[in-house]
Every structure is written in C-alpha cells, then in structure tokens.
Design an enzyme around this catalytic site. Structure first.
Site, short mmCIF file in Angstrom:
data_model
loop_
_atom_site.label_atom_id
_atom_site.label_comp_id
_atom_site.label_asym_id
_atom_site.label_seq_id
_atom_site.Cartn_x
_atom_site.Cartn_y
_atom_site.Cartn_z
N PRO A 274 0.82 -1.23 0.00
CA PRO A 274 0.00 0.00 0.00
C PRO A 274 0.84 1.27 0.00
O PRO A 274 1.82 1.37 0.74
CB PRO A 274 -0.81 -0.11 1.31
CG PRO A 274 0.03 -0.95 2.20
CD PRO A 274 0.82 -1.88 1.32
N GLY A 275 0.45 2.20 -0.82
CA GLY A 275 1.09 3.52 -0.82
C GLY A 275 0.04 4.54 -0.44
O GLY A 275 0.00 5.05 0.68
N ARG A 276 -0.84 4.79 -1.39
CA ARG A 276 -1.88 5.80 -1.19
C ARG A 276 -2.70 5.56 0.09
O ARG A 276 -2.93 6.50 0.86
CB ARG A 276 -2.82 5.78 -2.40
CG ARG A 276 -3.81 6.93 -2.44
CD ARG A 276 -4.83 6.73 -3.57
NE ARG A 276 -4.22 6.45 -4.84
CZ ARG A 276 -3.80 7.38 -5.70
NH1 ARG A 276 -3.96 8.65 -5.42
NH2 ARG A 276 -3.24 7.03 -6.85
N CYS A 342 2.63 29.55 -14.47
CA CYS A 342 2.24 30.01 -15.79
C CYS A 342 1.79 28.86 -16.68
O CYS A 342 2.47 28.51 -17.66
CB CYS A 342 3.38 30.80 -16.42
SG CYS A 342 3.88 32.13 -15.32
N GLU A 343 0.71 28.24 -16.31
CA GLU A 343 0.09 27.15 -17.07
C GLU A 343 -1.40 27.23 -16.79
O GLU A 343 -1.79 27.38 -15.63
CB GLU A 343 0.56 25.77 -16.56
CG GLU A 343 2.01 25.47 -16.70
CD GLU A 343 2.42 25.02 -18.10
OE1 GLU A 343 1.54 24.60 -18.88
OE2 GLU A 343 3.61 25.12 -18.40
N TYR A 370 1.55 11.01 -3.26
CA TYR A 370 1.76 11.55 -4.60
C TYR A 370 1.60 13.07 -4.61
O TYR A 370 1.15 13.66 -5.59
CB TYR A 370 0.83 10.86 -5.62
CG TYR A 370 0.96 9.35 -5.56
CD1 TYR A 370 2.11 8.73 -6.00
CD2 TYR A 370 -0.04 8.56 -5.00
CE1 TYR A 370 2.27 7.35 -5.91
CE2 TYR A 370 0.10 7.18 -4.90
CZ TYR A 370 1.25 6.59 -5.35
OH TYR A 370 1.40 5.23 -5.25
C1 LIG Z 1 2.61 2.55 -7.16
C2 LIG Z 1 2.80 1.15 -6.75
C3 LIG Z 1 2.27 0.70 -5.53
C4 LIG Z 1 1.45 1.58 -4.62
O1 LIG Z 1 0.20 1.88 -5.18
P1 LIG Z 1 -0.90 2.63 -4.31
O2 LIG Z 1 -2.04 2.76 -5.22
O3 LIG Z 1 -0.33 3.93 -3.90
O4 LIG Z 1 -1.21 1.76 -3.14
C5 LIG Z 1 2.51 -0.60 -5.15
N1 LIG Z 1 3.23 -1.44 -5.94
C6 LIG Z 1 3.77 -1.05 -7.12
C7 LIG Z 1 4.54 -2.00 -7.92
C8 LIG Z 1 3.56 0.26 -7.56
O5 LIG Z 1 4.07 0.64 -8.73
#
Ligand SMILES: *Cc1c(COP(=O)(O)O)cnc(C)c1O
Length: 415
Positions: A274-276, A342-343, A370
């Site tokens: 998990p990232g997001r 400036c966009e 992000y």
């Molecule tokens: C970007 C990415 C993640 C994380 O994705 P989220 O949607 O932020 O949870 C995990 N694994 C890989 C390989 C990624 O490229």
C-alpha cells in the site's frame, strides 16, 4: 479516518492549529499526522493478523525519511522502484530482507545494488530483465529471490493513467508466459523462486478487481505447485483507494478479507504494497490565499501553492477536497482555486464553495500521497517545507528549499 478536524471553526492537525503552523513555517506547507499513519499501518496489520504477511509500504507515494523511519518502527517493509528509493530505505536502517524491488526498467546498477544489499525479493517484469538478473547473479556470485510480476489482465476500474494490470499496459508478464519463466528460474543456479506478484492499479474503490487478480495468481500457484515449484509468498501489490470526495473504498480489513478468503489454507505468506491508502489522508497541503479575482466568466481564488507542489489535479484531473483552515460565517462564493504557475492547467480545484479573504489559509486534504513525491522546481519554485505533527509536538521533516538549492548543481559559466 484521520486527525485533521475542526474545533471551534479552526482546523487542527492532531492538537495543533493549522493556521498557526502555517504562520510559523510558511506556505506552501505539507503537514502530516503521525497518529493517522500509525492508525493506517495498524489497520493493515489487523487485516492480516492470523496469516503470515509482510506490509511493504510503497515508497513512491511519499519517500520522506521520517515517514519511512516511522513505518519501519511500526514493522513495515518497503516496496521500492528505483535506486534512489532503495538507498532511502537503507538510509533509515530498513531490514533489506523486508524490501522488495518493483519496476519495469531496473538498470544493471540498480539490480547490483539490490543484490549486494541482500534484498528480500526482486519483482521481475520481463524475460529480458530475468536474463540480466541471472547474468548479474552469476557475475557477482550472489543469489536472488525472485517473484514474477504477473499481468493478470484485470480491469482495476480506476483512472486510465493509474491502471496497470491490463494486457495493454507496459507492466508485468502475461499469465500464460509466466509458467515457463518460473521453470527457467527454478533451473537457475543463483535464482530462487520466492513469490507471485501483481499490481493492477491505484485508487481502487471496490474489491472485485483484486479478488479477480488473486484468483488468477492462485491458478498459476496451483500449476507451479503441481510442477513442484514452491512459492513462499503471494504479493497482491498496492492500489487500495482512499476517500478524496464521495468515494467509498473498502476498508483494509474488507479488502484483505477478499484476498484471504481466496487464498484459504494455502501455506503462503501474503505481501501487500500500500502507498496511497497508507499516506494520502495522513497529509494536507496548506496554502495562503493571495488574491481573489472575479472575472466575467468565473471567480478565481489565487493561492501560493500550485502544480509544482501538488500536481494531481493538473495531471489526472483529480478531485481533492479544499477546505478553509479558519471557518468564517460569511457567505460562500464559487471559486476555481488556482496556483501562481504560468500554465492554464495549474489548478488545485474547480468550482469550490469557499468563504475566504486574501491572507487566509486553505488546506487540500488527502495530499499525503503523490503530493510532495511529485513536486518539482518548475517556475524556479522551491520545494515546500514538510512537518510531522505528533500530538502537540511538531517536527520539521524537510526544510523549505533555499534559493541557493535551486542552482547549486548548475554552472553559470559567467559569460
Ligand atoms: C505505485 C505502486 C504501488 C502503490 O500503489 P498505491 O495505489 O499507492 O497503493 C505498489 N506497488 C507497485 C509496484 C507500484 O508501482
């Protein structure tokens, strides 16, 4: 759930008033909540309790060292996609065995560093990469634990730019080609089969796609088992969505339950990346209103943060919630909230109802993932300051760049 809430019309980050933090540290300012991060990590831990597992935080969502260090202290491993990210997690003392390396374009230098640091698993994305890895291992006389990133051809039902598990995407290896490559790995003196991996997209707001992907991975798992090739983990990637507006994504518990139900009693560890879901709602971006500009077609609210600080609205047309740091009783006005860059695509939000005056602070919610990770120096703007709030304590975890920082690697040649 997060710890950015109003008390008496003032937005707080845990126990601290956001407008006071903005005064003190300046804007644009990223503010993260430690309690929120801890809560999210615990939610994933609880969702996977009772099954062998590893939570590999996806570093690309937000790679600030303090946040990585916090995740490590909570037991997280890491998913990295570049040498820079690998060096970041090694820098904060991550256990290399809990680090996995993803990405379609890993260079020989990146793979060498990964092997030399004793990385937990390399998620290989093509047969050409597998050959390179095999050669490198032989040259360095080092073993490699390998997973193949399978492209399960599943529609993640998300924004096309962040969908990665369809046949037409550059990511992963077609399921029908994976079996032969696993045999290739099993026969290699240095490579060791470790896992089956996928990552089908980001900001998924239902369980269906991950359940379907899991089933495809399990079909492959069964074929490998029959052939005597044993897999120690199944990695379902990242991708769990968050609530920016009216989305209702499953909880980590519900999401993982959909996976665990299908995996059943199979003796494998479950990896998730998990990232997001880990950091988005643990961060806000605070900005100060500079000017209100009524025009014949619309009202603009011009703030001091723009696409160089937070590019998601401009890049993906993402809707992110914009709120006042101090709520006033005045009537709300409809604004396009735009930055100074400036966009014409430099906006944070369109058609938002706000009661603001120049000098007021606004906050973009859900900016922890992000956000800073994609920030740039476009228009010679300095990267913002980042702070971490822990109750009533605040830590500066990245100073605002200085102007000298902007040109420190350049040579003016002094013509
Ligand atoms: C970007 C990415 C993640 C994380 O994705 P989220 O949607 O932020 O949870 C995990 N694994 C890989 C390989 C990624 O490229």
């Amino acid at each position: 759930m997060d710890y950015f809430n109003y008390k008496d019309n003032e937005l707080y980050a845990e126990d601290l008033k956001v407008s006071a933090l903005a005064q003190k540290f300046g804007t644009p300012l990223y503010i993260y909540s430690k309690a929120t991060l801890v809560r999210h990590m615990q939610a994933f831990e609880q969702a996977l309790a009772g099954k062998k597992h590893l939570i590999c935080y996806a570093v690309k969502a937000n790679s600030n060292l303090a946040l990585l260090s916090l995740m490590r202290s909570l037991g997280a491993g890491f998913d990295v996609v570049s040498e820079g990210e690998l060096r970041r997690v090694l820098k904060i003392g991550a256990d290399p065995k809990k680090v996995i390396f993803s990405g379609v374009g890993k260079t020989r230098a990146e793979l060498s560093l990964a092997l030399q640091s004793g990385i937990g698993c390399i998620n290989v994305e093509s047969s050409a990469e597998l050959e390179t890895l095999s050669q490198l291992c032989a040259e360095l006389k080092l073993p490699a634990r390998v997973a193949l990133r399978v492209n399960p051809d599943v529609d993640a039902k998300t924004h096309p730019s962040i969908s990665t598990g369809l046949k037409s995407n550059k990511f992963g290896i077609a399921a029908e080609d994976a079996f032969a490559l696993y045999q290739r790995i099993a026969a290699d003196p240095y490579l060791k089969v470790s896992g089956i991996d996928c990552h089908i997209g980001s900001q998924m707001t239902s369980n269906g796609p991950i359940a379907e992907a899991t089933e495809k991975l399990l079909t492959l798992y069964g074929k490998l088992e029959e052939a005597g090739i044993l897999v120690d983990h199944i990695d379902i990637g990242g991708g769990l969505g968050v609530t920016y507006g009216d989305e209702t994504p499953p909880s980590p518990y519900e999401y993982m339950a959909a996976v665990l139900k299908r995996v059943g009693k199979r003796d494998v560890s479950i990896y998730v990346e998990p990232g997001r879901a880990m950091v988005a709602n643990a961060g806000i971006l605070v900005s100060q209103v500079q000017y209100l500009k009524p025009t014949s077609s619309k009202n603009f609210c011009i703030v001091d943060a723009g696409m160089s600080d937070l590019i998601r609205p401009a890049l993906y047309n993402s809707w992110m919630n914009i709120i006042e740091c101090t709520r006033h009783d005045e009537p709300k006005v409809l604004y396009d909230v735009v930055g100074p860059i400036c966009e014409s695509d430099d906006f944070l939000g369109k058609e938002r109802k706000l009661a603001v005056q120049p000098g007021d602070f606004i906050a973009v919610r859900g900016a922890g993932a992000y956000g800073m990770a994609m920030a740039s120096n476009y228009n010679a703007r300095r990267l913002p300051c980042e702070i971490l709030v822990d109750g009533s304590t605040v830590h500066v975890i990245r100073k605002r760049q200085s102007f000298e920082d902007l040109w420190q690697h350049e040579d003016a040649l002094q013509f």
